[in-house]
Scaffold this motif. Structure first.
Motif, PDB file in Angstrom:
ATOM      1  N   ALA A  19       4.693  18.395  -2.275  1.00  0.00           N
ATOM      2  CA  ALA A  19       4.223  17.485  -3.329  1.00  0.00           C
ATOM      3  C   ALA A  19       4.840  16.089  -3.152  1.00  0.00           C
ATOM      4  CB  ALA A  19       4.514  18.051  -4.720  1.00  0.00           C
ATOM      5  N   PHE A  20       5.002  15.679  -1.877  1.00  0.00           N
ATOM      6  CA  PHE A  20       5.589  14.379  -1.550  1.00  0.00           C
ATOM      7  C   PHE A  20       4.750  13.247  -2.126  1.00  0.00           C
ATOM      8  CE2 PHE A  20       5.559  10.663   1.274  1.00  0.00           C
ATOM      9  CZ  PHE A  20       6.895  10.304   1.239  1.00  0.00           C
ATOM     10  N   ARG A  21       5.444  12.307  -2.783  1.00  0.00           N
ATOM     11  CA  ARG A  21       4.781  11.140  -3.349  1.00  0.00           C
ATOM     12  C   ARG A  21       5.749   9.971  -3.369  1.00  0.00           C
ATOM     13  NH1 ARG A  21       3.289  10.085  -9.086  1.00  0.00           N
ATOM     14  NH2 ARG A  21       4.871  11.647  -9.467  1.00  0.00           N
ATOM     15  N   VAL A  22       5.279   8.812  -2.978  1.00  0.00           N
ATOM     16  CA  VAL A  22       6.083   7.585  -3.051  1.00  0.00           C
ATOM     17  C   VAL A  22       5.932   7.029  -4.461  1.00  0.00           C
ATOM     18  CG1 VAL A  22       6.390   5.246  -2.174  1.00  0.00           C
ATOM     19  CG2 VAL A  22       5.790   7.102  -0.598  1.00  0.00           C
ATOM     20  N   LEU A  23       7.054   6.762  -5.102  1.00  0.00           N
ATOM     21  CA  LEU A  23       7.038   6.215  -6.459  1.00  0.00           C
ATOM     22  C   LEU A  23       7.247   4.706  -6.471  1.00  0.00           C
ATOM     23  CD1 LEU A  23       9.182   9.002  -8.180  1.00  0.00           C
ATOM     24  CD2 LEU A  23       6.676   8.822  -8.060  1.00  0.00           C
ATOM     25  N   SER A  24       8.059   4.215  -5.533  1.00  0.00           N
ATOM     26  CA  SER A  24       8.279   2.764  -5.431  1.00  0.00           C
ATOM     27  C   SER A  24       8.938   2.467  -4.092  1.00  0.00           C
ATOM     28  CB  SER A  24       9.169   2.250  -6.575  1.00  0.00           C
ATOM     29  OG  SER A  24      10.474   2.788  -6.473  1.00  0.00           O
ATOM     30  N   ALA A  48       0.839  -1.205   0.000  1.00  0.00           N
ATOM     31  CA  ALA A  48       0.000   0.000   0.000  1.00  0.00           C
ATOM     32  C   ALA A  48       0.875   1.257   0.000  1.00  0.00           C
ATOM     33  CB  ALA A  48      -0.939  -0.011   1.204  1.00  0.00           C
ATOM     34  N   PHE A  49       1.954   1.244   0.784  1.00  0.00           N
ATOM     35  CA  PHE A  49       2.901   2.362   0.813  1.00  0.00           C
ATOM     36  C   PHE A  49       3.520   2.560  -0.564  1.00  0.00           C
ATOM     37  CE2 PHE A  49       7.303   3.851   1.395  1.00  0.00           C
ATOM     38  CZ  PHE A  49       7.083   5.042   2.073  1.00  0.00           C
ATOM     39  N   ALA A  50       4.026   1.473  -1.153  1.00  0.00           N
ATOM     40  CA  ALA A  50       4.723   1.534  -2.438  1.00  0.00           C
ATOM     41  C   ALA A  50       3.817   2.008  -3.561  1.00  0.00           C
ATOM     42  CB  ALA A  50       5.296   0.161  -2.780  1.00  0.00           C
ATOM     43  N   GLU A  51       2.547   1.663  -3.477  1.00  0.00           N
ATOM     44  CA  GLU A  51       1.595   1.985  -4.545  1.00  0.00           C
ATOM     45  C   GLU A  51       0.843   3.283  -4.296  1.00  0.00           C
ATOM     46  OE1 GLU A  51      -0.711  -1.604  -4.700  1.00  0.00           O
ATOM     47  OE2 GLU A  51       1.065  -2.804  -5.187  1.00  0.00           O
ATOM     48  N   GLY A  52       1.165   3.980  -3.214  1.00  0.00           N
ATOM     49  CA  GLY A  52       0.515   5.255  -2.931  1.00  0.00           C
ATOM     50  C   GLY A  52      -0.937   5.140  -2.516  1.00  0.00           C
ATOM     51  N   ARG A  53      -1.328   3.980  -2.020  1.00  0.00           N
ATOM     52  CA  ARG A  53      -2.713   3.782  -1.546  1.00  0.00           C
ATOM     53  C   ARG A  53      -2.757   4.181  -0.070  1.00  0.00           C
ATOM     54  NH1 ARG A  53      -3.689  -1.374  -1.275  1.00  0.00           N
ATOM     55  NH2 ARG A  53      -1.676  -2.168  -1.980  1.00  0.00           N
ATOM     56  N   THR A  76      14.392   0.251   0.137  1.00  0.00           N
ATOM     57  CA  THR A  76      14.833   1.252  -0.830  1.00  0.00           C
ATOM     58  C   THR A  76      13.579   1.895  -1.395  1.00  0.00           C
ATOM     59  OG1 THR A  76      16.791  -0.042  -1.370  1.00  0.00           O
ATOM     60  CG2 THR A  76      16.139   1.659  -2.958  1.00  0.00           C
ATOM     61  N   THR A  77      13.438   3.188  -1.144  1.00  0.00           N
ATOM     62  CA  THR A  77      12.222   3.901  -1.537  1.00  0.00           C
ATOM     63  C   THR A  77      12.578   5.038  -2.476  1.00  0.00           C
ATOM     64  OG1 THR A  77      11.284   3.422   0.641  1.00  0.00           O
ATOM     65  CG2 THR A  77      10.176   5.100  -0.670  1.00  0.00           C
ATOM     66  N   ARG A  78      11.845   5.123  -3.570  1.00  0.00           N
ATOM     67  CA  ARG A  78      12.001   6.248  -4.500  1.00  0.00           C
ATOM     68  C   ARG A  78      10.835   7.186  -4.270  1.00  0.00           C
ATOM     69  NH1 ARG A  78      11.161   7.000 -10.304  1.00  0.00           N
ATOM     70  NH2 ARG A  78       9.892   5.165 -10.139  1.00  0.00           N
ATOM     71  N   VAL A  79      11.151   8.448  -3.983  1.00  0.00           N
ATOM     72  CA  VAL A  79      10.126   9.448  -3.710  1.00  0.00           C
ATOM     73  C   VAL A  79      10.291  10.621  -4.661  1.00  0.00           C
ATOM     74  CG1 VAL A  79       9.911   8.794  -1.276  1.00  0.00           C
ATOM     75  CG2 VAL A  79      11.463  10.650  -1.933  1.00  0.00           C
ATOM     76  N   SER A  80       9.213  11.385  -4.776  1.00  0.00           N
ATOM     77  CA  SER A  80       9.213  12.596  -5.570  1.00  0.00           C
ATOM     78  C   SER A  80       8.718  13.737  -4.690  1.00  0.00           C
ATOM     79  CB  SER A  80       8.290  12.424  -6.788  1.00  0.00           C
ATOM     80  OG  SER A  80       8.173  13.637  -7.490  1.00  0.00           O
ATOM     81  N   THR A  81       9.400  14.872  -4.752  1.00  0.00           N
ATOM     82  CA  THR A  81       8.980  16.092  -4.061  1.00  0.00           C
ATOM     83  C   THR A  81       9.197  17.259  -5.016  1.00  0.00           C
ATOM     84  OG1 THR A  81      11.148  16.589  -3.131  1.00  0.00           O
ATOM     85  CG2 THR A  81       9.720  15.144  -1.825  1.00  0.00           C
TER      86      THR A  81
END
Length: 131
Positions: free
Chosen positions: A64-69, A18-23, A91-96
């Motif tokens: 604009a924090f978002r988990v990508l994977s 759920a974390f990885a998929e942004g749910r 290992t987490t890829r995020v976007s801000t």
């Protein structure tokens, strides 16, 4: 492996997915309301899932924090009666607003079996992985 081990591991996997998929609704539903959180990126312990969710909303709105994977490795689940301790490297890829970033961390998730035989996370501890 016991059925309790398998169901606790499945609960940890569902939380991570759920974390990885942004749910985010599914992610926060995986935590008990009174769960605690210790993150190396925050200056204090968070004392409830709602407090963490409010911080997540702030990150999302301001940066604009978002988990990508998110990838989980070096996994271990220890079953201790109605409590399970799940540790892994993540290992987490995020976007801000600053761009994309890859984070290397270690995490402990403590789960507890409820009366209905479901497993909820009651504590999460995240630390930076050593270089």
């Amino acid at each position: 492996m016991s059925n309790a081990h398998d169901t606790a591991l499945a609960a940890a996997d569902a939380l991570i997915a759920a974390f990885a998929e942004g749910r985010t609704d599914d992610y926060f539903a995986a935590f008990a309301p009174d769960a605690t959180f210790v993150f190396h990126t925050t200056g204090r312990r968070l004392d409830s899932a709602e407090e963490y969710r409010a911080l997540w909303r702030k990150w999302s709105e301001e940066d604009a924090f978002r988990v990508l994977s998110c990838e989980s490795a070096d996994r271990r689940l220890q079953l201790l009666g109605d409590t399970a301790v799940f540790t892994h490297s993540v290992t987490t890829r995020v976007s801000t607003t600053a761009g994309e970033e890859v984070l290397h961390e270690r995490e402990t998730i403590v789960l507890h079996r409820t009366d209905g035989d479901a497993w909820l996370a009651v504590h999460e501890h995240l630390s930076a992985a050593p270089e």
